[in-house]
Design an enzyme around this catalytic site. Structure first.
Site, PDB file in Angstrom:
ATOM      1  N   CYS A 149      -7.751  -9.989   4.397  1.00 37.81           N
ATOM      2  CA  CYS A 149      -9.142  -9.882   3.907  1.00 37.81           C
ATOM      3  C   CYS A 149     -10.048 -10.886   3.912  1.00 37.81           C
ATOM      4  O   CYS A 149     -10.531 -11.024   5.210  1.00 37.81           O
ATOM      5  CB  CYS A 149      -9.207  -9.576   2.375  1.00 37.81           C
ATOM      6  SG  CYS A 149     -10.659  -8.784   1.778  1.00 37.81           S
TER       7      CYS A 149
ATOM      8  N   HIS B  27      -5.502  -4.839   2.265  1.00 36.33           N
ATOM      9  CA  HIS B  27      -4.630  -5.691   1.527  1.00 36.33           C
ATOM     10  C   HIS B  27      -3.116  -5.409   1.372  1.00 36.33           C
ATOM     11  O   HIS B  27      -2.766  -4.362   0.641  1.00 36.33           O
ATOM     12  CB  HIS B  27      -5.148  -5.627  -0.159  1.00 36.33           C
ATOM     13  CG  HIS B  27      -6.176  -6.335  -0.440  1.00 36.33           C
ATOM     14  ND1 HIS B  27      -6.197  -7.881  -0.607  1.00 36.33           N
ATOM     15  CD2 HIS B  27      -7.669  -6.221  -0.128  1.00 36.33           C
ATOM     16  CE1 HIS B  27      -7.557  -8.081  -0.807  1.00 36.33           C
ATOM     17  NE2 HIS B  27      -8.335  -7.113  -0.302  1.00 36.33           N
TER      18      HIS B  27
ATOM     19  N   GLU C 254      -0.902  -6.671   0.108  1.00 33.68           N
ATOM     20  CA  GLU C 254      -0.217  -6.854  -1.252  1.00 33.68           C
ATOM     21  C   GLU C 254      -0.523  -5.863  -2.143  1.00 33.68           C
ATOM     22  O   GLU C 254       0.052  -5.661  -3.314  1.00 33.68           O
ATOM     23  CB  GLU C 254      -0.308  -8.394  -1.813  1.00 33.68           C
ATOM     24  CG  GLU C 254      -1.752  -8.357  -2.341  1.00 33.68           C
ATOM     25  CD  GLU C 254      -2.974  -8.300  -1.439  1.00 33.68           C
ATOM     26  OE1 GLU C 254      -2.833  -8.246  -0.468  1.00 33.68           O
ATOM     27  OE2 GLU C 254      -4.144  -8.453  -2.127  1.00 33.68           O
TER      28      GLU C 254
END
Lengths: 1078, 372
Positions: free
Chosen positions: B265, B348, B350
């Site tokens: 990001c 993202h 994650e």
């Protein structure tokens, strides 16, 4: 990956007749698939026995077989058509089962037909519980412990191991038929025994129960590059233990954190890969322990389903259409999202509203039925409602159900709370039942703590709290009084109440005024419905598809055009008596008026239907079909007119109220509709036209009714005025039965009188569908019922053209139809029911609206009555449309009704004036017998060509059964009969064997049936209900799927069918071919 | 906190949201009171408000949730993405009073009140979203004190906004620290994560792949990082405009070619700038959990979690290839340079909140360290 170019012809199997658990959602998915595959240039061959479907309209597929959906018939079609591929995942469980069976029999291999979408192995892995469990274990997902058994003893042993409660599911029955829950050994014995009995292979699955756990569903899609997306999550309001088809469900899931949702999503993706569904959609159900989050996989459907239809409507993502494209090789990223146009279908819809689905049950049609909800689905229809809050969606949904409620109570229909004991409320909470949702509110009103309501119901506290909030709002509103006084409700509170989904009817009740006054006041205070878009993306992208719902917000997003526009009101939730046939008419009208260049606006709240596909009309409003909601739409859209005559009784009821509010009703005027519906005015009309009508009277009390019945003499046909589907209609033979009916079966009052007709015994009933432009009337079809008058027309088989009526009678029927049409100034559709006895014609009923038989007539004759009707309603003349000649078809089409009796083991199956069928099938042939036999086959009860027939008829039918029995013997059947019938047959020198009645010791007739020694049963009833021996026989026939015919006329037709089938081979032919020859 | 403000917290107060272009909506506060400003953005995730609130990337922003019912499952500490919430304000259609979930430790309202974050409900969030979609993300003010819309519009205009501003300095850790989570997988790699506003799930995901991590502040010099001798460097997510943190770009440039680098990001944007690419502001950004991203190497599509208002402009550069693109708007979502052993994604992997489709990227990072 581009689409496959190695295939040209594909076969799609439809789901057949509407039954509980398999309704018009498969017409929606099938129609989408046909359209989308034709669009891709493939040749689509379709088989579906259900004539009331849009998918079987001849233009939907290239070649349409309205033939029984059985492996044998589909094989014939395969031989005739030689398709390259078979797409099995769009026709519900039936489609999937037939495809799997064709594979097992080696037929697909033999004719080189490839299964696309789901391969046989994947179907089996998903459908076979043991294979499924094993697959889940291999990917480390839990499933409830379970075992397959064939006897009750082993079930008891299993219970000792895992404890109670246990779920029992019979193998190979649809929608859990014959299953149940056992909380103790006694129940286990009973439910297990019944399950074994119901299962065609005498096998049950006994499963550890996760009753009370939270239930979720995910709709998953996969393409052949292994891209997987989740289209929608659904959380069930009712916890595990209630079939998801009988649960209130909510989208998206409300009470999962992202961590928990993602865990479920990961599991769903693993499952679709493991099961190996190559392309298309699947539905996966999960149970979650509310105490600790433990998750179990319950089941997977490797096909489009009721839930996927709901998910499509809830999100705007057309699962079936995309599934069809994926099946021919496209990948998700290659398919554009219709709604945004700019973004691909390879994404996960996100929504910015709350969706609530509520089932609708029709238990009042089945007296004596157990209304407790469990793992067996019992509902016949559903509604969906959209709101910005759960509270709003829930209340809109309850209003949409059309069961007399205008939201979550507070509408004047509540129970008398003061005189209701808390214990009674508790009982209703503990046992899942249709009215439980209302009892949640009563419990809170009685001051029951939320915690306790949760303990009793297992319904998530989040939902309960929302219901409590609705009640709190109600209390706030109640503090104010009528709108003109000092204690006028503040506009802010009123707006908030609307945001909580309170209808004008509820507000009127709470504020002691009328709904129209509330409306006026709202408009004055600028509290008006705003319409928001369903767009798959929560407004992130601009949406092009006009699919709207109402709410009370700041911004209204509808783009109002200045085109000529018309609103079509749909039929609302499916119910017995008002189902897919009416939706079919609405859809046809929409398509037809689009052709004319009008803007078509559809209003409906039934998520299963084609009418609520955003593709069907120019604009779709997913709204309750109530005066309030329709007026809100009219306020904004200002249509030239509203069409009310196509969606059944639902929109028809709105005709006069809408007209009073200045809305133009297209077609036959509401006043003329009323002249046909109102008995007294109708009689006047019949007299004026010098026609015959059975003598009748209108009773406002038992004494009045008694007088009338004496005057016109028994038997009489009684019913409440203004009903559809023969609700609470009965034939009464004596005064004591009349007393019982008047005093307990119906609530009679001066406003709601009871109609008492002389019942014309032994008459032939005829249905006529016609169309008129106000000047000319053209008959679409004359249908002769196979069962005699007195059996509801929706439950009776019928033949088009008539098979016994003389030319002169038919001519007279036509003339009478023309004159009634002219008198009522019908513009649009007209249905008339006649009874014929001894050459005399009686007018039974005139319905200036769409009838249940319109789609059947369309399929049989090629004349799309609803399409033409729509055009006529906007002012076209039949002459200009080229509709002047009536069609004479050189073949026979037979319609047969399909019943839900297997779901309701307590209910007697004999036919009567109250409609109980859920669906219909059509059989077509050059020969009446074969057409009838095909219709029986389509209805799931193939007539046998050899074997044993059990005959047991009432005394009055004994003379008529003799020739029938004789023919059966000549056809090579063995006959068995119990005493009475045996004697009469013996006397007439017909070879017959006597069997014992149940009370006469063993082996008795039930044993014969259970042992598979009976292939066909003719049983005309002596009496109804469990006290009769024959009731048990009829039940056994249903459970063991033995064709049982309960009328003499039906028996005659059956013998006719058997004879024809023995003579000639059953052949298949497309509708297109049939229509060519007209 | 004095008593009167305690009372004010319990009572719902009228609140006005005003955007700098004059767009005004009215609602009620369900948590906190006062007046705040920030860039108004919308997030389309239906789940995960807790993770969103505690994501440091939202520093400087007022977040509106497009899903109308928020607060349903309460809050629990396990799902925090940092130590506390960062958003300037939080806008929902309906706040759910009653949290229901077995992991819930309290209500969203109490959580926001604890950190003095203004939460507003009763806003037509769809109208707001459409406005932002059409006019772009913009500055806004929410107030429960000044209810004059005109005043608030002026205040919104006068508020700082995001462009060119360094918000990283407000969210990055002050000192380096070690991520204390047991590494269970072997072999163990040592990673230095540069904290531009790092989400804890990045650290959790790395740990799961066998990484032992030191987190360093955004202003850490390249030399200090190299002194730690990590096997790889992770550039984290973070708030605002990458152009506002030139010092970071400068230091990353020095690290190129020295160690494998993985950017996420904001980290992806900084890496882009360090490689000589430009960044620009998107009209209204990508915020949600349903963004389709195509992996150009495999041709497969990942459904991704995203939260960014700025984007890397892809110019042709030697030794650099685009690896991922967004299927909705064609913007760059990932890139890789074999020469420097660096790769990055705009989205993202994650997630948290959002789908787990892209977790493979952490494994890829480990493989890169393995091969280095």
């Amino acid at each position: 990956m581009p689409k496959r170019s190695d295939i040209k012809k594909m076969l799609i199997i439809g789901s057949g007749p509407i039954i509980i658990g398999q309704a018009c959602e498969f017409d929606y998915s099938g129609s989408q698939a046909c359209k989308s595959l034709k669009e891709e240039g493939y040749q689509v061959i379709l088989v579906n026995s259900n004539p009331a479907t849009i998918m079987t309209d001849p233009e939907m597929a290239d070649r349409t077989y309205v033939e029984p959906v059985t492996p044998e018939v589909v094989e014939k079609i395969i031989i005739r058509e030689k398709p390259d591929v078979l797409l099995p995942t769009l026709g519900g469980q039936v489609g999937l089962n037939i495809a799997a069976e064709l594979f097992r029999r080696g037929i697909l291999e033999k004719y080189g037909v490839e299964l696309i979408g789901a391969k046989f192995e994947a179907i089996e892995r998903a459908e076979d519980r043991q294979l499924f469990k094993k697959a889940m274990e291999e990917i480390n997902l839990s499933t409830p412990r379970s075992v397959y058994l064939n006897d009750v003893e082993s079930a008891i042993d299993f219970a000792k191991e895992v404890g109670y409660p246990l779920i029992i599911r019979p193998s190979y029955t649809l929608g859990g038929t014959g299953g149940g829950i056992a909380y103790n050994v006694e129940e286990l014995k009973r439910v297990a025994a019944r399950g074994i009995e119901y299962s065609p292979i005498s096998e049950i699955l006994v499963e550890e129960s996760v009753i009370g756990w939270k239930e979720y569903e995910l709709e998953v899609m996969r393409d052949r590059k292994d891209n997987v997306v989740i289209v929608c999550s659904i959380e069930n309001f009712d916890p595990m233990g209630v079939h998801t088809g009988d649960s209130i469900t909510v989208a998206p899931a409300q009470t999962l954190t992202d961590k928990e949702y993602q865990r479920m999503r990961d599991a769903a993706i693993k499952i679709i890969r493991k099961i190996g569904v190559e392309t298309g959609g699947s539905n996966i159900q999960f149970a979650v322990n509310p105490e600790n989050g433990k998750m179990m996989v319950i089941e997977m459907n490797p096909r489009v389903s009721r839930s996927s239809a709901l998910a499509s409507k809830a999100t705007g993502f057309p699962i079936a259409k995309i599934a069809a494209k994926l099946a021919v090789g496209y990948t998700l990223d290659e398919i554009p999202n219709d709604i945004t146009k700019k973004t691909p279908a390879c994404f996960e819809p996100t929504i910015d509203y709350c969706v609530v689905k509520i089932p609708r049950w029709d238990f009042e049609k089945f007296p004596g039925v157990n209304t407790v909800l469990n793992t067996e689905m019992k509902s016949v229809g559903e509604v969906m409602a959209i709101g910005r809050t759960f509270k709003e969606a829930l209340q809109k949904g309850l209003y949409s159900l059309e069961q007399g409620r205008s939201g979550l109570g507070a509408d004047g229909k509540d129970i008398d709370l003061k005189n209701t004991f808390l214990e009674e409320i508790k009982q209703k909470l503990i046992t899942p039942c249709p009215e439980r949702i209302f009892y949640l509110r009563y419990a809170f009103q009685k001051g029951m703590p939320l915690e306790e309501v949760y303990e009793l119901t297992g319904i998530d506290k989040w939902f309960l709290y929302n219901i409590k909030e609705i009640g709190e709002m109600e209390e706030k509103i109640k503090k104010f009084s009528p709108l003109n006084g000092e204690k006028q409700i503040p506009p802010d509170l009123l707006r908030k109440a609307k945001q909580y989904g309170f209808s004008d009817v509820q507000l009127a009740y709470l504020l002691d005024t009328t709904p129209l006054n509330i409306r006026k006041y709202r408009k004055k205070k600028e509290i008006e419905a705003t319409f928001k878009l369903v767009d798959t993306c929560a407004a992130e992208f601009e949406a092009y598809t006009p699919y709207y719902y109402s709410t009370y917000e700041v911004e209204d997003e509808v783009r109002y055009s200045r085109r000529r526009k018309v609103i079509i009101l749909g039929g609302g939730p499916n119910r017995i008596g008002q189902g897919i046939e009416f939706d079919y008419c609405c859809v046809q009208a929409a398509l037809s008026l689009k052709e004319e260049g009008w803007e078509v606006i559809m209003v409906n709240c039934n998520p299963e239907t084609v009418s609520t596909d955003y593709d069907t009309s120019d604009k779709l409003y997913f709204e309750p079909l109530t005066l309030e909601n329709v007026l809100n739409i009219c306020d904004k859209e200002k249509p030239e007119g509203v069409i009310v005559q196509l969606g059944g009784q639902t929109p028809l009821r709105l005709a006069l109220p809408l007209k009073r509010e200045g809305i133009n009703i297209l077609g036959t005027s509401p006043e003329d509709i009323d002249r046909a519906e109102d008995r007294e005015r109708f009689t006047y009309l019949v007299k004026k036209l010098c026609l015959n009508q059975a003598p009748y009277g209108t009773g406002r009390s038992f004494s009045e009714a008694k007088e009338i019945a004496r005057r016109i003499s028994y038997p009489v046909l009684v019913r409440p005025s203004y009903v559809l589907g023969g609700r609470a209609m009965e034939i009464i033979y004596d005064e004591s039965s009349l007393e019982h009916y008047m005093l307990s079966a119906v609530k009679v009052s001066p406003e709601h009188p009871v109609l008492i007709d002389k019942f014309i015994e032994g008459a032939i009933e005829v249905d006529v569908d016609a169309i008129s432009d106000g000047e000319r009337c053209v008959i679409g079809g004359i249908m002769e019922h196979i069962e005699e008058a007195g059996i509801h027309s929706g439950d009776s088989a019928c033949s088009l053209p008539p098979y016994t009526l003389s030319k002169s009678i038919i001519q007279k029927i036509k003339e009478q139809t023309y004159s009634i049409s002219k008198e009522l100034k019908v513009i649009g559709l007209l249905n008339i029911q006649y009874a014929i006895r001894n050459g005399e014609i009686y007018v039974l009923e005139v319905n200036p609206r769409a009838s249940r038989t319109v789609p059947f007539v369309g399929k049989a004759t090629g004349l799309s009555l609803a399409k033409i009707a729509a055009k006529v309603m906007i002012g076209k003349k039949l002459k200009d449309l080229g509709i002047t000649k009536e069609k004479n078809i050189p073949y026979i089409a037979v319609k047969e009704a399909v019943f839900p009796f297997i779901r309701f083991p307590e209910v007697d199956i004999i036919l009567g004036p109250e409609m109980r069928s859920t669906g219909e099938v059509m059989g077509v042939s050059d020969n009446f017998g074969i057409a009838f036999a095909k219709a029986q086959m389509g209805a799931g009860l193939s007539l046998p060509l050899k074997g044993t027939v059990f005959i047991s008829v009432a005394d009055k039918d004994k003379p008529s059964i003799i020739p029938i029995a004789r023919q059966l013997v000549n056809l090579g059947f063995n006959l068995i009969a119990t005493r009475g019938t045996y004697r009469i047959l013996k006397e007439n020198k017909i070879k017959v064997k006597r069997v014992k009645k149940i009370a006469e010791g063993r082996p008795h007739i039930e044993d014969y049936i259970k042992n598979g020694e009976v292939q066909l049963i003719f049983n005309t009833p002596v009496g109804k209900g469990p006290k009769f021996d024959e009731y048990k026989i009829r039940r056994q026939a249903v459970i063991h799927r033995i064709p049982i015919i309960t009328t003499i006329s039906g028996a005659l037709a059956a013998v006719n069918g058997i004879k024809a089938m023995k003579k000639g081979e059953l052949t298949v032919k497309t509708l297109q071919e049939y229509h060519q020859n007209i | 906190m004095n008593k009167s403000s305690e009372v004010a917290k319990e009572k719902k107060m009228k609140a006005i949201l005003a955007l700098e272009d004059g767009f005004v909506l009215e609602g009620e506060s369900f948590a906190g009171h006062g007046e705040i400003s920030g860039e108004v953005v919308f997030n389309t995730s239906m789940y995960g408000y807790e993770e969103i609130l505690t994501d440091p990337s939202y520093k400087g922003q007022i977040v509106a949730m497009t899903y109308p019912l928020i607060g349903n499952y309460g809050v629990n500490e396990e799902d925090y993405e940092s130590l506390h919430p960062w958003v300037e304000g939080f806008i929902v259609r309906e706040y759910s009073q009653f949290p229901s979930n077995w992991r819930s430790k309290g209500s969203l309202k109490d959580f926001l009140n604890k950190y003095n974050i203004l939460g507003v409900e009763g806003i037509d969030t769809r109208a707001l979203t459409k406005h932002i979609r059409e006019r772009g993300a913009m500055k806004g003010v929410i107030s429960t004190e000044d209810l004059n819309p005109q005043n608030l519009v002026e205040k919104a205009k006068a508020s700082p906004g995001l462009i060119g501003r360094d918000l990283v300095k407000e969210v990055t850790c002050k000192e380096k620290y070690i991520w204390e989570e047991k590494v269970r997988k072997k072999p163990i790699y040592y990673v230095v994560a540069i904290d531009f506003g790092i989400k804890h799930n990045i650290l959790r995901a790395l740990t799961q792949e066998g990484c032992y991590i030191t987190v360093v502040p955004a202003f850490t010099k390249a030399e200090e990082i190299l002194e730690l001798n990590p096997d790889g460097i992770l550039l984290s997510n973070g708030p605002g405009d990458p152009a506002g943190v030139p010092y970071a770009t400068r230091e990353i440039k020095k690290l190129l070619g020295k160690k494998p680098i993985f950017g996420i990001c904001f980290g992806h944007q900084i890496l882009g700038r360090a490689l000589g690419l430009k960044t620009y502001k998107l009209k209204f950004g990508h915020r949600g959990g349903n963004q389709p991203v195509k992996n150009l190497k495999t041709g497969k599509v990942e459904i991704t979690a995203q939260n960014h208002g700025f984007c890397v402009k892809l110019d042709k550069l030697p030794d650099l290839i685009p690896t991922h693109i967004n299927l909705n708007d064609g913007t760059l979502e990932g890139m890789e340079s074999e020469k420097f052993s660096v790769f990055s994604v705009q989205y993202h992997p994650e997630s948290s909140p959002g789908p787990h489709d892209s977790r493979y990227l952490f494994r890829k990072f480990v493989e890169m360290m393995e091969n280095n």
